[in-house]
Design a protein around this motif. Structure first.
Motif, PDB file in Angstrom:
ATOM      1  N   ALA A 138       0.838  -1.207   0.000  1.00 24.56           N
ATOM      2  CA  ALA A 138       0.000   0.000   0.000  1.00 24.56           C
ATOM      3  C   ALA A 138       0.869   1.251   0.000  1.00 24.56           C
ATOM      4  CB  ALA A 138      -0.949  -0.008   1.194  1.00 24.56           C
ATOM      5  N   ALA A 139       1.920   1.265   0.797  1.00 24.21           N
ATOM      6  CA  ALA A 139       2.818   2.423   0.848  1.00 24.21           C
ATOM      7  C   ALA A 139       3.530   2.608  -0.488  1.00 24.21           C
ATOM      8  CB  ALA A 139       3.832   2.256   1.982  1.00 24.21           C
ATOM      9  N   LEU A 140       3.998   1.523  -1.076  1.00 23.59           N
ATOM     10  CA  LEU A 140       4.660   1.594  -2.384  1.00 23.59           C
ATOM     11  C   LEU A 140       3.717   2.171  -3.430  1.00 23.59           C
ATOM     12  CD1 LEU A 140       6.929   0.867  -4.482  1.00 23.59           C
ATOM     13  CD2 LEU A 140       5.620  -1.239  -4.819  1.00 23.59           C
ATOM     14  N   TRP A 141       2.517   1.601  -3.523  1.00 23.62           N
ATOM     15  CA  TRP A 141       1.591   2.037  -4.572  1.00 23.62           C
ATOM     16  C   TRP A 141       1.163   3.483  -4.377  1.00 23.62           C
ATOM     17  CZ3 TRP A 141       2.090  -0.117  -8.860  1.00 23.62           C
ATOM     18  CH2 TRP A 141       2.316  -1.486  -8.978  1.00 23.62           C
ATOM     19  N   ARG A 142       0.901   3.899  -3.149  1.00 26.35           N
ATOM     20  CA  ARG A 142       0.545   5.309  -2.917  1.00 26.35           C
ATOM     21  C   ARG A 142       1.669   6.228  -3.381  1.00 26.35           C
ATOM     22  NH1 ARG A 142      -2.238   3.234   1.718  1.00 26.35           N
ATOM     23  NH2 ARG A 142      -4.452   3.722   1.491  1.00 26.35           N
ATOM     24  N   SER A 143       2.887   5.842  -3.092  1.00 21.48           N
ATOM     25  CA  SER A 143       4.040   6.646  -3.477  1.00 21.48           C
ATOM     26  C   SER A 143       4.198   6.703  -5.002  1.00 21.48           C
ATOM     27  CB  SER A 143       5.302   6.059  -2.830  1.00 21.48           C
ATOM     28  OG  SER A 143       6.447   6.719  -3.286  1.00 21.48           O
ATOM     29  N   VAL A 144       4.120   5.560  -5.652  1.00 20.85           N
ATOM     30  CA  VAL A 144       4.265   5.515  -7.108  1.00 20.85           C
ATOM     31  C   VAL A 144       3.133   6.278  -7.782  1.00 20.85           C
ATOM     32  CG1 VAL A 144       4.220   4.010  -9.141  1.00 20.85           C
ATOM     33  CG2 VAL A 144       5.566   3.352  -7.141  1.00 20.85           C
ATOM     34  N   ILE A 145       1.918   6.035  -7.353  1.00 20.67           N
ATOM     35  CA  ILE A 145       0.757   6.688  -7.964  1.00 20.67           C
ATOM     36  C   ILE A 145       0.884   8.205  -7.838  1.00 20.67           C
ATOM     37  CG2 ILE A 145      -1.734   7.034  -7.750  1.00 20.67           C
ATOM     38  CD1 ILE A 145      -1.877   3.995  -6.987  1.00 20.67           C
ATOM     39  N   SER A 146       1.386   8.679  -6.709  1.00 18.77           N
ATOM     40  CA  SER A 146       1.512  10.136  -6.523  1.00 18.77           C
ATOM     41  C   SER A 146       2.465  10.759  -7.531  1.00 18.77           C
ATOM     42  CB  SER A 146       1.951  10.455  -5.096  1.00 18.77           C
ATOM     43  OG  SER A 146       3.315  10.133  -4.906  1.00 18.77           O
ATOM     44  N   THR A 147       3.382   9.975  -8.095  1.00 21.51           N
ATOM     45  CA  THR A 147       4.341  10.524  -9.058  1.00 21.51           C
ATOM     46  C   THR A 147       3.864  10.432 -10.499  1.00 21.51           C
ATOM     47  OG1 THR A 147       5.594   8.460  -9.357  1.00 21.51           O
ATOM     48  CG2 THR A 147       6.277   9.912  -7.541  1.00 21.51           C
ATOM     49  N   VAL A 148       2.881   9.578 -10.801  1.00 17.16           N
ATOM     50  CA  VAL A 148       2.445   9.412 -12.191  1.00 17.16           C
ATOM     51  C   VAL A 148       1.024   9.885 -12.447  1.00 17.16           C
ATOM     52  CG1 VAL A 148       4.018   7.476 -12.644  1.00 17.16           C
ATOM     53  CG2 VAL A 148       1.677   7.011 -11.867  1.00 17.16           C
ATOM     54  N   ALA A 149       0.218  10.004 -11.409  1.00 16.19           N
ATOM     55  CA  ALA A 149      -1.196  10.339 -11.586  1.00 16.19           C
ATOM     56  C   ALA A 149      -1.379  11.829 -11.859  1.00 16.19           C
ATOM     57  CB  ALA A 149      -2.000   9.940 -10.357  1.00 16.19           C
ATOM     58  N   VAL A 150      -2.332  12.124 -12.721  1.00 16.93           N
ATOM     59  CA  VAL A 150      -2.758  13.506 -12.923  1.00 16.93           C
ATOM     60  C   VAL A 150      -4.202  13.586 -12.443  1.00 16.93           C
ATOM     61  CG1 VAL A 150      -1.187  14.013 -14.814  1.00 16.93           C
ATOM     62  CG2 VAL A 150      -3.414  13.053 -15.327  1.00 16.93           C
ATOM     63  N   GLY A 151      -4.514  14.649 -11.716  1.00 20.41           N
ATOM     64  CA  GLY A 151      -5.870  14.782 -11.199  1.00 20.41           C
ATOM     65  C   GLY A 151      -6.066  13.978  -9.934  1.00 20.41           C
ATOM     66  N   THR A 152      -7.321  13.695  -9.651  1.00 17.47           N
ATOM     67  CA  THR A 152      -7.721  13.017  -8.428  1.00 17.47           C
ATOM     68  C   THR A 152      -7.371  11.530  -8.462  1.00 17.47           C
ATOM     69  OG1 THR A 152      -9.545  14.559  -8.195  1.00 17.47           O
ATOM     70  CG2 THR A 152      -9.696  12.519  -6.930  1.00 17.47           C
ATOM     71  N   VAL A 153      -6.901  11.025  -7.338  1.00 17.62           N
ATOM     72  CA  VAL A 153      -6.699   9.588  -7.146  1.00 17.62           C
ATOM     73  C   VAL A 153      -7.816   9.124  -6.222  1.00 17.62           C
ATOM     74  CG1 VAL A 153      -5.189   7.788  -6.229  1.00 17.62           C
ATOM     75  CG2 VAL A 153      -4.195   9.785  -7.401  1.00 17.62           C
ATOM     76  N   ALA A 154      -8.671   8.240  -6.738  1.00 20.80           N
ATOM     77  CA  ALA A 154      -9.774   7.723  -5.930  1.00 20.80           C
ATOM     78  C   ALA A 154      -9.311   6.476  -5.188  1.00 20.80           C
ATOM     79  CB  ALA A 154     -10.971   7.399  -6.812  1.00 20.80           C
ATOM     80  N   GLU A 155      -9.595   6.422  -3.899  1.00 16.57           N
ATOM     81  CA  GLU A 155      -9.318   5.238  -3.079  1.00 16.57           C
ATOM     82  C   GLU A 155     -10.642   4.754  -2.519  1.00 16.57           C
ATOM     83  OE1 GLU A 155      -6.249   5.216  -0.103  1.00 16.57           O
ATOM     84  OE2 GLU A 155      -5.085   6.728  -1.197  1.00 16.57           O
ATOM     85  N   THR A 156     -10.962   3.494  -2.782  1.00 19.94           N
ATOM     86  CA  THR A 156     -12.206   2.909  -2.310  1.00 19.94           C
ATOM     87  C   THR A 156     -11.895   1.640  -1.543  1.00 19.94           C
ATOM     88  OG1 THR A 156     -13.296   3.722  -4.318  1.00 19.94           O
ATOM     89  CG2 THR A 156     -14.482   2.069  -3.015  1.00 19.94           C
ATOM     90  N   ASP A 157     -12.350   1.580  -0.294  1.00 22.96           N
ATOM     91  CA  ASP A 157     -12.177   0.349   0.479  1.00 22.96           C
ATOM     92  C   ASP A 157     -13.284  -0.629   0.124  1.00 22.96           C
ATOM     93  OD1 ASP A 157      -9.855   1.005   1.832  1.00 22.96           O
ATOM     94  OD2 ASP A 157     -10.940   2.041   3.427  1.00 22.96           O
ATOM     95  N   ARG A 158     -12.889  -1.882  -0.028  1.00 23.14           N
ATOM     96  CA  ARG A 158     -13.835  -2.962  -0.302  1.00 23.14           C
ATOM     97  C   ARG A 158     -13.609  -4.045   0.745  1.00 23.14           C
ATOM     98  NH1 ARG A 158     -13.410  -3.876  -6.820  1.00 23.14           N
ATOM     99  NH2 ARG A 158     -14.406  -1.937  -7.421  1.00 23.14           N
ATOM    100  N   CYS A 159     -14.695  -4.567   1.258  1.00 22.06           N
ATOM    101  CA  CYS A 159     -14.613  -5.605   2.289  1.00 22.06           C
ATOM    102  C   CYS A 159     -15.604  -6.715   1.973  1.00 22.06           C
ATOM    103  CB  CYS A 159     -14.923  -5.012   3.660  1.00 22.06           C
ATOM    104  SG  CYS A 159     -13.729  -3.760   4.168  1.00 22.06           S
ATOM    105  N   PRO A 160     -15.315  -7.933   2.460  1.00 22.53           N
ATOM    106  CA  PRO A 160     -16.292  -9.010   2.289  1.00 22.53           C
ATOM    107  C   PRO A 160     -17.616  -8.611   2.933  1.00 22.53           C
ATOM    108  CG  PRO A 160     -14.166  -9.879   2.990  1.00 22.53           C
ATOM    109  CD  PRO A 160     -14.084  -8.379   3.082  1.00 22.53           C
ATOM    110  N   PRO A 161     -18.717  -8.979   2.405  1.00 23.32           N
ATOM    111  CA  PRO A 161     -18.932  -9.930   1.313  1.00 23.32           C
ATOM    112  C   PRO A 161     -18.893  -9.305  -0.078  1.00 23.32           C
ATOM    113  CG  PRO A 161     -21.047  -9.291   2.190  1.00 23.32           C
ATOM    114  CD  PRO A 161     -19.995  -8.569   3.013  1.00 23.32           C
ATOM    115  N   ASP A 162     -18.636  -7.988  -0.179  1.00 25.24           N
ATOM    116  CA  ASP A 162     -18.596  -7.334  -1.485  1.00 25.24           C
ATOM    117  C   ASP A 162     -17.297  -7.573  -2.240  1.00 25.24           C
ATOM    118  OD1 ASP A 162     -21.133  -6.270  -1.014  1.00 25.24           O
ATOM    119  OD2 ASP A 162     -20.278  -4.545   0.035  1.00 25.24           O
TER     120      ASP A 162
END
Length: 177
Positions: free
Chosen positions: A126-150
């Motif tokens: 999670a820390a790696l991806w947040r860091s990488v995404i912050s360097t390549v993403a333009v605009g808003t980065v959406a984060e959505t938590d998903r939990c069972p049973p969904d």
């Protein structure tokens, strides 16, 4: 250090499956993955990477040596965005910028919307991806938590847009880290 993505040919499918075994072994620390009676982990999704056009398999290499893999797919259910399905860097190449640079290469070679999900039990990823995404993403980065049973497991789904970028100075695929 030169990090590159190299398309996996069907002739190298067994090499990819060997790497997937290491990936699943690492994942067995956070998920309930059982070995088969043959001493291997099961991965049911390999063949589609060689039969479906909306899937891509790449080896990650460092200075020409195998260091990991990335499996991506077009999310037809999600308006044509691309999804990082699996991503693995072998332990000997971690904490050297290999994951960061190979992910940057992966995203910027296919500009547009990307998604990926990270298991809640995998805080390092999670820390790696947040860091990488912050360097390549333009605009808003959406984060959505998903939990069972969904969802099969508790995870955070990232959705972001990437524009193509010219290679970094110092040569294409060379890491500044």
């Amino acid at each position: 250090m030169k990090v590159e993505l190299v398309t996996v040919d069907e002739a190298d499918k067994s090499v990819l499956m060997n790497l997937i075994q290491f990936y699943l072994y690492d994942f067995s620390e956070i998920r309930d993955l059982a070995l088969t009676p043959h001493g291997a982990f099961t991965y049911r999704y390999l063949d589609p990477y060689f039969t479906e056009t909306a899937r891509e398999a790449d080896f990650i290499t460092v200075d020409g040596h195998l260091a990991g893999f990335a499996l991506t797919r077009g999310d037809v259910d999600d308006d044509g965005s691309w999804n990082v399905a699996e991503f693995f860097v072998a332990r000997g190449h971690r904490r050297r910028g290999v994951a960061r640079e190979s992910a940057r290469l992966l995203f910027t070679r296919r500009p547009g919307v990307w998604t990926l999900s990270v298991d809640h039990n995998n805080q390092q990823a999670a820390a790696l991806w947040r860091s990488v995404i912050s360097t390549v993403a333009v605009g808003t980065v959406a984060e959505t938590d998903r939990c069972p049973p969904d969802a099969a497991v508790a995870s955070t789904r990232f959705r972001f847009r990437v524009v193509g970028q010219p290679p970094r100075t110092g040569g294409a695929g060379e890491s500044a880290e």
